[in-house]
Design a protein around this motif. Structure first.
Motif, PDB file in Angstrom:
ATOM      1  N   SER A  33       0.818  -1.221   0.000  1.00 29.71           N
ATOM      2  CA  SER A  33       0.000   0.000   0.000  1.00 29.71           C
ATOM      3  C   SER A  33       0.850   1.269   0.000  1.00 29.71           C
ATOM      4  CB  SER A  33      -0.933   0.018   1.213  1.00 29.71           C
ATOM      5  OG  SER A  33      -0.182   0.113   2.420  1.00 29.71           O
ATOM      6  N   GLY A  34       2.167   1.111   0.060  1.00 27.17           N
ATOM      7  CA  GLY A  34       3.039   2.277   0.105  1.00 27.17           C
ATOM      8  C   GLY A  34       2.812   3.272  -1.024  1.00 27.17           C
ATOM      9  N   PRO A  35       2.740   2.808  -2.284  1.00 24.88           N
ATOM     10  CA  PRO A  35       2.522   3.754  -3.390  1.00 24.88           C
ATOM     11  C   PRO A  35       1.210   4.521  -3.291  1.00 24.88           C
ATOM     12  CG  PRO A  35       3.363   1.660  -4.213  1.00 24.88           C
ATOM     13  CD  PRO A  35       3.043   1.459  -2.759  1.00 24.88           C
ATOM     14  N   GLN A  36       0.248   4.007  -2.534  1.00 24.76           N
ATOM     15  CA  GLN A  36      -1.030   4.706  -2.330  1.00 24.76           C
ATOM     16  C   GLN A  36      -1.004   5.540  -1.051  1.00 24.76           C
ATOM     17  OE1 GLN A  36      -1.210   1.073  -3.070  1.00 24.76           O
ATOM     18  NE2 GLN A  36      -1.059   1.916  -5.145  1.00 24.76           N
ATOM     19  N   GLY A  37       0.190   5.846  -0.573  1.00 28.24           N
ATOM     20  CA  GLY A  37       0.295   6.619   0.659  1.00 28.24           C
ATOM     21  C   GLY A  37      -0.071   5.813   1.886  1.00 28.24           C
ATOM     22  N   GLY A  38       0.009   4.478   1.767  1.00 25.93           N
ATOM     23  CA  GLY A  38      -0.310   3.602   2.890  1.00 25.93           C
ATOM     24  C   GLY A  38      -1.786   3.347   3.080  1.00 25.93           C
ATOM     25  N   ASP A  39      -2.635   3.871   2.201  1.00 25.93           N
ATOM     26  CA  ASP A  39      -4.091   3.779   2.366  1.00 25.93           C
ATOM     27  C   ASP A  39      -4.569   2.354   2.112  1.00 25.93           C
ATOM     28  OD1 ASP A  39      -6.776   4.202   2.566  1.00 25.93           O
ATOM     29  OD2 ASP A  39      -6.922   5.630   0.902  1.00 25.93           O
ATOM     30  N   LEU A  40      -5.185   1.754   3.120  1.00 21.20           N
ATOM     31  CA  LEU A  40      -5.743   0.399   3.008  1.00 21.20           C
ATOM     32  C   LEU A  40      -7.227   0.417   2.675  1.00 21.20           C
ATOM     33  CD1 LEU A  40      -4.011  -1.237   6.112  1.00 21.20           C
ATOM     34  CD2 LEU A  40      -3.398  -1.552   3.702  1.00 21.20           C
ATOM     35  N   GLY A  41      -7.824   1.604   2.641  1.00 18.15           N
ATOM     36  CA  GLY A  41      -9.259   1.693   2.393  1.00 18.15           C
ATOM     37  C   GLY A  41     -10.048   1.358   3.651  1.00 18.15           C
ATOM     38  N   TYR A  42     -11.357   1.198   3.480  1.00 21.36           N
ATOM     39  CA  TYR A  42     -12.229   0.842   4.602  1.00 21.36           C
ATOM     40  C   TYR A  42     -12.167  -0.658   4.841  1.00 21.36           C
ATOM     41  CZ  TYR A  42     -14.354   5.468   4.928  1.00 21.36           C
ATOM     42  OH  TYR A  42     -14.563   6.805   5.136  1.00 21.36           O
ATOM     43  N   LEU A  43     -11.948  -1.035   6.082  1.00 18.13           N
ATOM     44  CA  LEU A  43     -11.826  -2.445   6.449  1.00 18.13           C
ATOM     45  C   LEU A  43     -12.630  -2.721   7.710  1.00 18.13           C
ATOM     46  CD1 LEU A  43      -7.964  -2.800   5.993  1.00 18.13           C
ATOM     47  CD2 LEU A  43      -9.699  -3.839   4.519  1.00 18.13           C
ATOM     48  N   ARG A  44     -13.073  -3.977   7.829  1.00 19.49           N
ATOM     49  CA  ARG A  44     -13.707  -4.429   9.059  1.00 19.49           C
ATOM     50  C   ARG A  44     -12.645  -5.062   9.951  1.00 19.49           C
ATOM     51  NH1 ARG A  44     -19.225  -7.030   6.363  1.00 19.49           N
ATOM     52  NH2 ARG A  44     -19.911  -5.068   5.411  1.00 19.49           N
ATOM     53  N   LYS A  45     -12.922  -5.071  11.228  1.00 19.72           N
ATOM     54  CA  LYS A  45     -11.939  -5.521  12.202  1.00 19.72           C
ATOM     55  C   LYS A  45     -11.475  -6.943  11.918  1.00 19.72           C
ATOM     56  CE  LYS A  45     -11.216  -4.633  17.128  1.00 19.72           C
ATOM     57  NZ  LYS A  45     -11.891  -4.268  18.398  1.00 19.72           N
ATOM     58  N   GLU A  46     -12.425  -7.801  11.528  1.00 21.14           N
ATOM     59  CA  GLU A  46     -12.083  -9.201  11.319  1.00 21.14           C
ATOM     60  C   GLU A  46     -11.193  -9.428  10.106  1.00 21.14           C
ATOM     61  OE1 GLU A  46     -16.364  -8.626   9.763  1.00 21.14           O
ATOM     62  OE2 GLU A  46     -15.148  -7.955  11.470  1.00 21.14           O
ATOM     63  N   ALA A  47     -11.034  -8.417   9.250  1.00 22.73           N
ATOM     64  CA  ALA A  47     -10.188  -8.550   8.074  1.00 22.73           C
ATOM     65  C   ALA A  47      -8.720  -8.330   8.400  1.00 22.73           C
ATOM     66  CB  ALA A  47     -10.625  -7.564   6.994  1.00 22.73           C
ATOM     67  N   LEU A  48      -8.417  -7.915   9.622  1.00 26.46           N
ATOM     68  CA  LEU A  48      -7.057  -7.565  10.009  1.00 26.46           C
ATOM     69  C   LEU A  48      -6.526  -8.530  11.063  1.00 26.46           C
ATOM     70  CD1 LEU A  48      -7.836  -3.780  10.429  1.00 26.46           C
ATOM     71  CD2 LEU A  48      -6.478  -4.745   8.566  1.00 26.46           C
ATOM     72  N   VAL A  49      -5.201  -8.647  11.140  1.00 24.43           N
ATOM     73  CA  VAL A  49      -4.629  -9.453  12.217  1.00 24.43           C
ATOM     74  C   VAL A  49      -4.962  -8.768  13.540  1.00 24.43           C
ATOM     75  CG1 VAL A  49      -2.801 -10.479  10.827  1.00 24.43           C
ATOM     76  CG2 VAL A  49      -2.384  -8.285  11.924  1.00 24.43           C
ATOM     77  N   PRO A  50      -5.234  -9.544  14.593  1.00 22.17           N
ATOM     78  CA  PRO A  50      -5.778  -8.972  15.838  1.00 22.17           C
ATOM     79  C   PRO A  50      -4.946  -7.849  16.434  1.00 22.17           C
ATOM     80  CG  PRO A  50      -5.944 -11.363  15.867  1.00 22.17           C
ATOM     81  CD  PRO A  50      -5.155 -11.014  14.656  1.00 22.17           C
ATOM     82  N   GLU A  51      -3.618  -8.007  16.472  1.00 21.42           N
ATOM     83  CA  GLU A  51      -2.795  -6.990  17.120  1.00 21.42           C
ATOM     84  C   GLU A  51      -2.829  -5.662  16.368  1.00 21.42           C
ATOM     85  OE1 GLU A  51      -1.945  -9.966  16.018  1.00 21.42           O
ATOM     86  OE2 GLU A  51       0.132 -10.063  15.285  1.00 21.42           O
ATOM     87  N   PHE A  52      -3.002  -5.711  15.053  1.00 18.09           N
ATOM     88  CA  PHE A  52      -3.141  -4.500  14.236  1.00 18.09           C
ATOM     89  C   PHE A  52      -4.535  -3.900  14.434  1.00 18.09           C
ATOM     90  CE2 PHE A  52      -3.985  -1.956  10.558  1.00 18.09           C
ATOM     91  CZ  PHE A  52      -2.770  -1.541  10.035  1.00 18.09           C
ATOM     92  N   ALA A  53      -5.558  -4.761  14.378  1.00 15.96           N
ATOM     93  CA  ALA A  53      -6.946  -4.293  14.452  1.00 15.96           C
ATOM     94  C   ALA A  53      -7.248  -3.605  15.777  1.00 15.96           C
ATOM     95  CB  ALA A  53      -7.893  -5.465  14.242  1.00 15.96           C
ATOM     96  N   GLU A  54      -6.799  -4.200  16.879  1.00 15.72           N
ATOM     97  CA  GLU A  54      -7.108  -3.638  18.199  1.00 15.72           C
ATOM     98  C   GLU A  54      -6.587  -2.219  18.324  1.00 15.72           C
ATOM     99  OE1 GLU A  54      -9.050  -4.838  20.495  1.00 15.72           O
ATOM    100  OE2 GLU A  54      -9.427  -6.628  19.290  1.00 15.72           O
ATOM    101  N   VAL A  55      -5.367  -1.988  17.835  1.00 19.29           N
ATOM    102  CA  VAL A  55      -4.778  -0.651  17.941  1.00 19.29           C
ATOM    103  C   VAL A  55      -5.452   0.314  16.964  1.00 19.29           C
ATOM    104  CG1 VAL A  55      -2.656   0.690  17.625  1.00 19.29           C
ATOM    105  CG2 VAL A  55      -2.569  -1.555  18.736  1.00 19.29           C
ATOM    106  N   ALA A  56      -5.646  -0.135  15.719  1.00 13.75           N
ATOM    107  CA  ALA A  56      -6.195   0.755  14.693  1.00 13.75           C
ATOM    108  C   ALA A  56      -7.596   1.233  15.056  1.00 13.75           C
ATOM    109  CB  ALA A  56      -6.208   0.045  13.347  1.00 13.75           C
ATOM    110  N   PHE A  57      -8.444   0.333  15.521  1.00 11.56           N
ATOM    111  CA  PHE A  57      -9.829   0.695  15.819  1.00 11.56           C
ATOM    112  C   PHE A  57      -9.952   1.492  17.114  1.00 11.56           C
ATOM    113  CE2 PHE A  57     -10.801  -2.007  12.348  1.00 11.56           C
ATOM    114  CZ  PHE A  57     -12.123  -1.752  11.975  1.00 11.56           C
ATOM    115  N   ALA A  58      -8.897   1.500  17.933  1.00 15.22           N
ATOM    116  CA  ALA A  58      -8.929   2.281  19.169  1.00 15.22           C
ATOM    117  C   ALA A  58      -8.503   3.731  18.942  1.00 15.22           C
ATOM    118  CB  ALA A  58      -8.030   1.631  20.214  1.00 15.22           C
TER     119      ALA A  58
END
Length: 280
Positions: free
Chosen positions: A176-201
């Motif tokens: 995602s680097g060339p897109q400025g790191g933008d991953l778009g809209y994601l649901r929590k379950e689509a991410l690894v838990p340690e990433f999701a918990e921090v991102a959604f907080a």
């Protein structure tokens, strides 16, 4: 009478017989002493295979399955010649197998009759009215780095006023680097838990002040936005069909039991002894 979910699951999903699908063309793939073995027989045999075998390409199993069906027919014919169906034990097993097929066929019909498009859509509308039906999505950007030290250096630059998207394009090792790191809209379950918990907080517009480690490396995460979205009918159709199936079977059995004369031998399964006062 309400059936428990485990019992309903058993009725619905515990190794039901596989009914061969009717085909406009159902070619004969082998004959054994004049008895035809058709492609639909092979399809049913394939569907009955354990899951690990069905992970293989179907084409790789066609010949072995055909040969198994040939063997099955040879064995069946010899059993008939020996009149084994007249053996009392075998006759009981045949009766049980017939009853199992008939039960499965009835349940299939009950479910099919209940699963009208109108009913499925009505259940979807009922789901949409529930307050917890909408799901949270987050628009997330991140910068993926090889080491904690590199991640902390990026955070220092962000603290000094650097642009997140520009740093992502320059430093991120992720796709995602060339897109400025933008991953778009994601649901929590689509991410690894340690990433999701921090991102959604995070609060929208903020980034992590400490690097986050996952199996992919070290992340600096920025939360761009949060929203709640209603899943489409297609996304939850399987859940809806399972719910309608459970309800249809429960209703059918409630009615069948109400009409039937059922006599139980109460000594068959006596109640467990009562616990002593103060006992566990």
């Amino acid at each position: 009478m309400r059936l428990s979910l485990p019992l309903l699951a058993t009725l619905l999903f515990a190794a039901p017989p596989v009914f061969a699908q009717e085909k406009a063309e159902d070619p004969v793939i082998a004959e054994v002493n004049g008895v035809a073995i058709r492609e639909s027989d092979l399809d049913a045999a394939y569907a009955e295979l354990p899951e690990q075998y069905r992970q293989l390409p179907k084409e790789a199993l066609l010949v072995p399955l055909r040969e198994r069906l040939i063997d099955d027919e040879l064995l069946r014919a010899e059993a008939e010649r020996r009149k084994l169906d007249q053996d009392e034990r075998v006759a009981r097993e045949i009766a049980r197998a017939r009853a199992r097929v008939m039960r499965a066929a009835l349940l299939e019909q009950v479910i099919e009759e209940a699963s009208t498009d109108e009913r499925l859509r009505a259940v979807y509308e009922e789901m949409k009215a529930q307050p917890d039906f909408a799901v949270e999505e987050a628009r997330i950007s991140h910068i993926l780095l090889d080491s904690e030290a590199d991640a902390r250096a990026v955070i220092e630059e962000l603290d000094a006023g650097a642009d997140f998207a520009a740093l992502a394009k320059e430093r991120s090792t992720g796709p995602s680097g060339p897109q400025g790191g933008d991953l778009g809209y994601l649901r929590k379950e689509a991410l690894v838990p340690e990433f999701a918990e921090v991102a959604f907080a995070l609060e929208p517009g903020t980034y992590t002040k400490d690097p986050v480690q996952t199996r992919f490396g070290w992340h600096v995460i920025r939360l761009e936005d949060k929203r709640r979205t209603v899943p489409s009918f297609e996304e939850v159709e399987n859940r809806i069909r399972e719910q309608v199936a459970r309800e249809a079977i429960t209703a059918y059995l409630d009615e069948a039991r109400a009409k039937a004369e059922i006599v139980r031998d109460e000594s068959f399964a006596p109640a467990p002894p009562a616990s002593e006062p103060g006992g566990n």
